[in-house]
Design a protein around this motif. Structure first.
Motif, PDB file in Angstrom:
ATOM      1  N   PHE A  42       0.929  -1.226   0.084  1.00  0.00           N
ATOM      2  CA  PHE A  42      -0.044  -0.118  -0.254  1.00  0.00           C
ATOM      3  C   PHE A  42       0.962   1.359  -0.114  1.00  0.00           C
ATOM      4  CE2 PHE A  42      -2.824   3.332   2.095  1.00  0.00           C
ATOM      5  CZ  PHE A  42      -3.870   3.016   1.089  1.00  0.00           C
ATOM      6  N   GLY A  43       1.892   1.386   0.704  1.00  0.00           N
ATOM      7  CA  GLY A  43       2.807   2.374   0.808  1.00  0.00           C
ATOM      8  C   GLY A  43       3.502   2.589  -0.319  1.00  0.00           C
ATOM      9  N   ILE A  44       4.034   1.458  -1.121  1.00  0.00           N
ATOM     10  CA  ILE A  44       4.486   1.637  -2.367  1.00  0.00           C
ATOM     11  C   ILE A  44       3.520   2.372  -3.360  1.00  0.00           C
ATOM     12  CG2 ILE A  44       5.502   0.191  -4.137  1.00  0.00           C
ATOM     13  CD1 ILE A  44       6.710  -1.920  -2.184  1.00  0.00           C
TER      14      ILE A  44
ATOM     15  N   TYR B  53      -9.685  -5.613  -1.671  1.00  0.00           N
ATOM     16  CA  TYR B  53      -9.787  -5.337  -3.047  1.00  0.00           C
ATOM     17  C   TYR B  53     -10.328  -4.055  -3.665  1.00  0.00           C
ATOM     18  CZ  TYR B  53     -12.056  -6.448  -7.439  1.00  0.00           C
ATOM     19  OH  TYR B  53     -12.475  -6.243  -8.805  1.00  0.00           O
ATOM     20  N   PHE B  54     -11.425  -3.536  -3.050  1.00  0.00           N
ATOM     21  CA  PHE B  54     -11.737  -2.159  -3.667  1.00  0.00           C
ATOM     22  C   PHE B  54     -10.774  -1.148  -3.566  1.00  0.00           C
ATOM     23  CE2 PHE B  54     -14.183   1.656  -3.527  1.00  0.00           C
ATOM     24  CZ  PHE B  54     -15.089   1.394  -4.806  1.00  0.00           C
ATOM     25  N   LEU B  55     -10.261  -1.100  -2.263  1.00  0.00           N
ATOM     26  CA  LEU B  55      -9.034  -0.151  -1.851  1.00  0.00           C
ATOM     27  C   LEU B  55      -7.856  -0.272  -3.040  1.00  0.00           C
ATOM     28  CD1 LEU B  55      -7.971   2.201   0.139  1.00  0.00           C
ATOM     29  CD2 LEU B  55      -6.832   0.165   1.006  1.00  0.00           C
ATOM     30  N   PHE B  56      -7.576  -1.576  -3.185  1.00  0.00           N
ATOM     31  CA  PHE B  56      -6.296  -1.584  -3.973  1.00  0.00           C
ATOM     32  C   PHE B  56      -6.698  -1.367  -5.509  1.00  0.00           C
ATOM     33  CE2 PHE B  56      -4.100  -2.933  -0.435  1.00  0.00           C
ATOM     34  CZ  PHE B  56      -2.709  -2.813  -0.795  1.00  0.00           C
ATOM     35  N   SER B  57      -7.863  -1.881  -5.872  1.00  0.00           N
ATOM     36  CA  SER B  57      -8.152  -1.388  -7.394  1.00  0.00           C
ATOM     37  C   SER B  57      -8.364  -0.007  -7.663  1.00  0.00           C
ATOM     38  CB  SER B  57      -9.228  -2.332  -7.789  1.00  0.00           C
ATOM     39  OG  SER B  57     -10.334  -2.193  -6.736  1.00  0.00           O
ATOM     40  N   PHE B  58      -8.699   0.857  -6.729  1.00  0.00           N
ATOM     41  CA  PHE B  58      -8.847   2.151  -6.692  1.00  0.00           C
ATOM     42  C   PHE B  58      -7.743   2.858  -6.643  1.00  0.00           C
ATOM     43  CE2 PHE B  58      -9.939   6.602  -5.255  1.00  0.00           C
ATOM     44  CZ  PHE B  58     -10.893   6.677  -6.366  1.00  0.00           C
TER      45      PHE B  58
END
Lengths: 152, 200
Positions: A20-22, B48-53
């Motif tokens: 996430f940081g990256i 999943y939602f957070l990372f795709s956004f």
């Protein structure tokens, strides 16, 4: 990290926080480069500028009308006389001398009052205008007040 | 002639693009996540939602950078096509990281989609056990093999176990063609990432 166990299921590895940081880092970095490049790299200038009404230039259509002395041209001339419009004739426009004298000024000072406090818009300005061009004088104001009508 | 700095317009453009991006992310991810029957749990879904956004935003910034650093459209098209291709190929799905040649491995390290993909894969597979469908050895003469005599025909399998750990599978390989049972799991991610890398 197992505090997050119910939310994040792979709490043993720090993969979530690391990645996430990256990702955020990438986003911030490219956002910054985007803003920088927007600021310093300008798009290629469009080459669409054409002077539509050139001095002394007569369009082919108008020339043909003058030579033939056709009905339409005659009517328009009649109409003009009937209206008492002694406006500039087409031939007269073409015959206007090309201006070669340069208009210039020096030490121009222009003071105005905004909200009862004096403000100096033009502070001992010198300048000149090239003949045959249209020149716009633009002023960037410190206070965001439009006083366009005062500046001519 | 500029009374405003160009970057202020760039910021405004980014902010104006946000609502449509959020709307697209919600509709697309919601339908995709549940149609493909990914993990039906609250945590994994929001992760999943957070990372795709975030991945969308990151790719948007990359393409904006390319666009603003070039002077004409044709100048921007060439590098963006190349970069898109490199990012998609080196995400880790088309070529699993362990199969990447050494001199192109670095593309995987500077690839934001790869990090999002990694998290999404772990998000889906970690802590899960998948029942085995096909064992090795198989065929005539091996029908009665049990226990330590047989092993599941999937990467990450252990002899004697009738299930495969999702994390063990992830750790071993991304070679999806051997894991017929799980094949469907991979495609949504792949298409999500493709879709998001082409957005903006």
């Amino acid at each position: 990290m197992c505090f997050f166990r119910t939310i994040i299921l792979f709490c043993n590895s720090l993969i979530w926080t690391r990645d996430f940081g990256i990702l955020i880092g990438f986003t911030v970095f490219f956002c910054a480069t985007h803003l920088l490049t927007t600021e310093y790299i300008s798009a290629a200038k469009s080459k669409g500028e054409v002077l539509v009404f050139r001095r002394g230039h007569i369009t082919d259509a108008k020339k043909r009308a003058e030579n033939a002395g056709d009905a339409e041209a005659a009517i328009s001339m009649l109409g003009r006389e009937a209206n008492g419009d002694k406006g500039v004739d087409d031939k007269a426009v073409a015959a206007i001398q090309r201006q070669t004298s340069i208009f210039h000024w020096e030490d121009v000072v222009y003071d105005i009052k905004i909200k009862k406090e004096p403000r100096r818009l033009l502070d001992h300005i010198d300048g000149w205008v090239e003949p045959g061009t249209l020149t716009a004088l633009m002023v960037r104001l410190l206070a965001c007040e439009f006083i366009r009508r005062d500046v001519r | 002639m500029a009374l405003y700095h160009p970057f202020s317009e760039a910021i405004a453009s980014m902010i104006c693009a946000l609502p449509s991006k959020i709307l697209v992310a919600i509709t697309f991810n919601l339908s995709l996540y549940f149609m493909t029957n990914l993990r039906r749990e609250v945590g994994p879904f929001f992760l999943y939602f957070l990372f795709s956004f975030v991945c969308t935003m990151c790719m948007s910034m990359i393409f904006r950078t390319i666009g603003s650093s070039s002077r004409t459209i044709s100048q921007a098209m060439a590098p963006s096509a190349l970069i898109t291709l490199a990012l998609v190929i080196y995400t880790g799905f088309v070529i699993p990281p362990r199969d990447m040649v050494v001199w192109f491995r670095w593309i995987n390290y500077i690839n934001p989609i790869a990090y999002a993909f990694e998290v999404l894969m772990v998000n889906e597979f970690d802590g899960r056990e998948f029942p085995c469908v096909q064992y090795i050895p198989q065929g005539p003469g091996y029908e009665n093999s049990t226990g330590l005599e047989r092993i599941c025909s999937v990467k990450g399998a252990q002899p004697g176990l009738s299930v495969v750990q999702g994390s063990a599978y992830l750790a071993t390989s991304f070679e999806y063609y051997r894991a017929n049972v799980w094949r469907y799991v991979f495609f949504p991610y792949h298409h999500t990432l493709l879709q998001f890398s082409y957005m903006d």
